[in-house]
Design a protein around this motif. Structure first.
Motif, mmCIF file in Angstrom:
data_model
loop_
_atom_site.group_PDB
_atom_site.id
_atom_site.type_symbol
_atom_site.label_atom_id
_atom_site.label_comp_id
_atom_site.label_asym_id
_atom_site.label_seq_id
_atom_site.Cartn_x
_atom_site.Cartn_y
_atom_site.Cartn_z
ATOM 1 N N GLU A 167 2.843 -5.276 11.917
ATOM 2 C CA GLU A 167 2.894 -6.619 11.349
ATOM 3 C C GLU A 167 3.355 -6.516 9.902
ATOM 4 O O GLU A 167 3.222 -5.456 9.276
ATOM 5 C CB GLU A 167 1.528 -7.301 11.423
ATOM 6 C CG GLU A 167 0.409 -6.554 10.712
ATOM 7 C CD GLU A 167 -0.920 -7.263 10.845
ATOM 8 O OE1 GLU A 167 -1.013 -8.422 10.360
ATOM 9 O OE2 GLU A 167 -1.851 -6.684 11.426
ATOM 10 N N PRO A 168 3.938 -7.591 9.362
ATOM 11 C CA PRO A 168 4.403 -7.549 7.972
ATOM 12 C C PRO A 168 3.284 -7.189 7.006
ATOM 13 O O PRO A 168 2.160 -7.649 7.144
ATOM 14 C CB PRO A 168 4.916 -8.973 7.733
ATOM 15 C CG PRO A 168 5.317 -9.450 9.091
ATOM 16 C CD PRO A 168 4.300 -8.858 10.029
ATOM 17 N N TRP A 169 3.616 -6.315 6.065
ATOM 18 C CA TRP A 169 2.727 -5.832 5.005
ATOM 19 C C TRP A 169 1.661 -4.860 5.507
ATOM 20 O O TRP A 169 0.717 -4.546 4.806
ATOM 21 C CB TRP A 169 2.108 -6.986 4.212
ATOM 22 C CG TRP A 169 3.175 -7.784 3.541
ATOM 23 C CD1 TRP A 169 3.636 -9.010 3.900
ATOM 24 C CD2 TRP A 169 3.987 -7.364 2.430
ATOM 25 N NE1 TRP A 169 4.676 -9.396 3.083
ATOM 26 C CE2 TRP A 169 4.910 -8.393 2.165
ATOM 27 C CE3 TRP A 169 4.015 -6.205 1.630
ATOM 28 C CZ2 TRP A 169 5.852 -8.321 1.150
ATOM 29 C CZ3 TRP A 169 4.958 -6.133 0.618
ATOM 30 C CH2 TRP A 169 5.860 -7.187 0.390
ATOM 31 N N GLY B 245 11.197 -2.329 4.993
ATOM 32 C CA GLY B 245 10.051 -1.782 4.287
ATOM 33 C C GLY B 245 10.441 -0.536 3.519
ATOM 34 O O GLY B 245 11.606 -0.373 3.129
ATOM 35 N N THR C 126 7.522 -4.473 5.574
ATOM 36 C CA THR C 126 7.582 -5.815 5.014
ATOM 37 C C THR C 126 8.129 -6.820 6.029
ATOM 38 O O THR C 126 7.976 -8.025 5.863
ATOM 39 C CB THR C 126 8.464 -5.851 3.747
ATOM 40 O OG1 THR C 126 9.768 -5.357 4.060
ATOM 41 C CG2 THR C 126 7.840 -4.989 2.650
ATOM 42 N N LYS C 127 8.765 -6.302 7.089
ATOM 43 C CA LYS C 127 9.295 -7.156 8.146
ATOM 44 C C LYS C 127 9.449 -6.319 9.406
ATOM 45 O O LYS C 127 9.774 -5.133 9.325
ATOM 46 C CB LYS C 127 10.661 -7.729 7.739
ATOM 47 C CG LYS C 127 11.350 -8.555 8.813
ATOM 48 C CD LYS C 127 12.735 -8.990 8.358
ATOM 49 C CE LYS C 127 13.476 -9.719 9.486
ATOM 50 N NZ LYS C 127 14.856 -10.112 9.088
#
Length: 288
Positions: A67-69, A90, A51-52
């Protein structure tokens, strides 16, 4: 000195007394396993949702920028390493191969999901914006009820189906379920027989179709020739064996059913551009 790639067991990285499954925040997982940056394999299923954060990770010698997500999935036996930059947030989920066995009639049920096919190209993708909050809510709820085995199993299966709606079905040519089924069967046959069957015609016979039909199907849905998929699987296994320093080049050639070491070396160099020995020397010099 080249050290062989170790196999990481579930119990060595888990934060839970439940040895079958683990769901944990990424930051806490990395804090407990801060030295787990060397190339390694798992004997369990593994997936991570970022998530980050930033950095990179590799699965079976293919490298991806974080990358995020982004989410990635791994099946037991795949070789993996990561290099993170800055704070990482995450979720990490690990579960044993038999975790769903008691509630699923088909032993190969998980391989029906595109991201558990063992093909790296299908294992890494970014979760769509409309699914992100729901996915986090489910994983947090599972963390709270980790002792409830049935709840965890049903929740994770729901996650897999949710992600398959985005990632799997949307990537397949719509309206041709028959060809999709044929392709999945072909990939399954390759996984089971790649050491013994090296020609597309052998697989076409098992699928009761012509070699030309099989080749056209693979090109349409994957953009690769049917023979290329077989060769890629043989090469992948050769790479995995090469980073296990227990085996000589001749032993690996024999294990993959090549007539002799010379032919195996030529086959490997034609595809990879280096000899097996050069590949072995180049990769994973992390032990001294």
């Amino acid at each position: 000195m080249i050290t062989k790639v170790p196999v990481i067991e579930q119990c060595t990285v888990s934060n839970s007394f439940n040895g079958e499954v683990m769901v944990e925040d990424m930051a806490a997982y990395l804090n407990r396993n801060k030295n787990l940056v060397f190339p390694h394999r798992h004997n369990f299923y593994h997936f991570v949702l970022f998530t980050k954060g930033a950095g990179s990770h590799s699965i079976d010698f293919e490298t991806f920028e974080i990358e995020p997500w982004q989410i990635y999935f791994m099946t037991p036996g795949q070789i993996h390493t990561w290099q993170f930059a800055g704070d990482i947030e995450g979720y990490v989920v690990n579960f044993d191969p038999d975790f769903f066995k008691t509630m699923l009639l088909k032993p190969d049920y998980l391989t029906g999901f595109s991201f558990f096919s063992g093909m790296v190209r299908d294992e890494v993708f970014v979760v769509q914006a409309d699914k992100q909050k729901l996915l986090v809510d489910i994983l947090e709820r599972v963390q709270e009820k980790l002792s409830d085995r049935d709840f965890v199993a049903v929740s994770l299966l729901y996650v897999f189906h949710l992600l398959e709606q985005q990632h799997g079905r949307s990537k397949v040519v719509d309206g041709n379920a028959y060809n999709h089924t044929l392709l999945r069967n072909y990939l399954g046959l390759i996984e089971a027989n790649y050491k013994d069957l090296h020609l597309p015609k052998d697989y076409a016979a098992l699928l009761y179709i012509t070699p030309n039909h099989l080749n056209a199907l693979c090109k349409e849905l994957l953009g690769q020739a049917s023979g290329e998929l077989i060769r890629n699987r043989v090469i992948l296994e050769a790479k995995r064996l090469l980073v296990l320093n227990d085996y000589s080049i001749s032993q690996i050639a024999y294990m993959l059913n090549f007539n002799d070491n010379s032919y195996f070396t030529k086959f490997f160099k034609k595809i990879e551009g280096v000899t097996p020995e050069e590949f072995r020397k180049k990769h994973y010099r992390y032990g001294k």
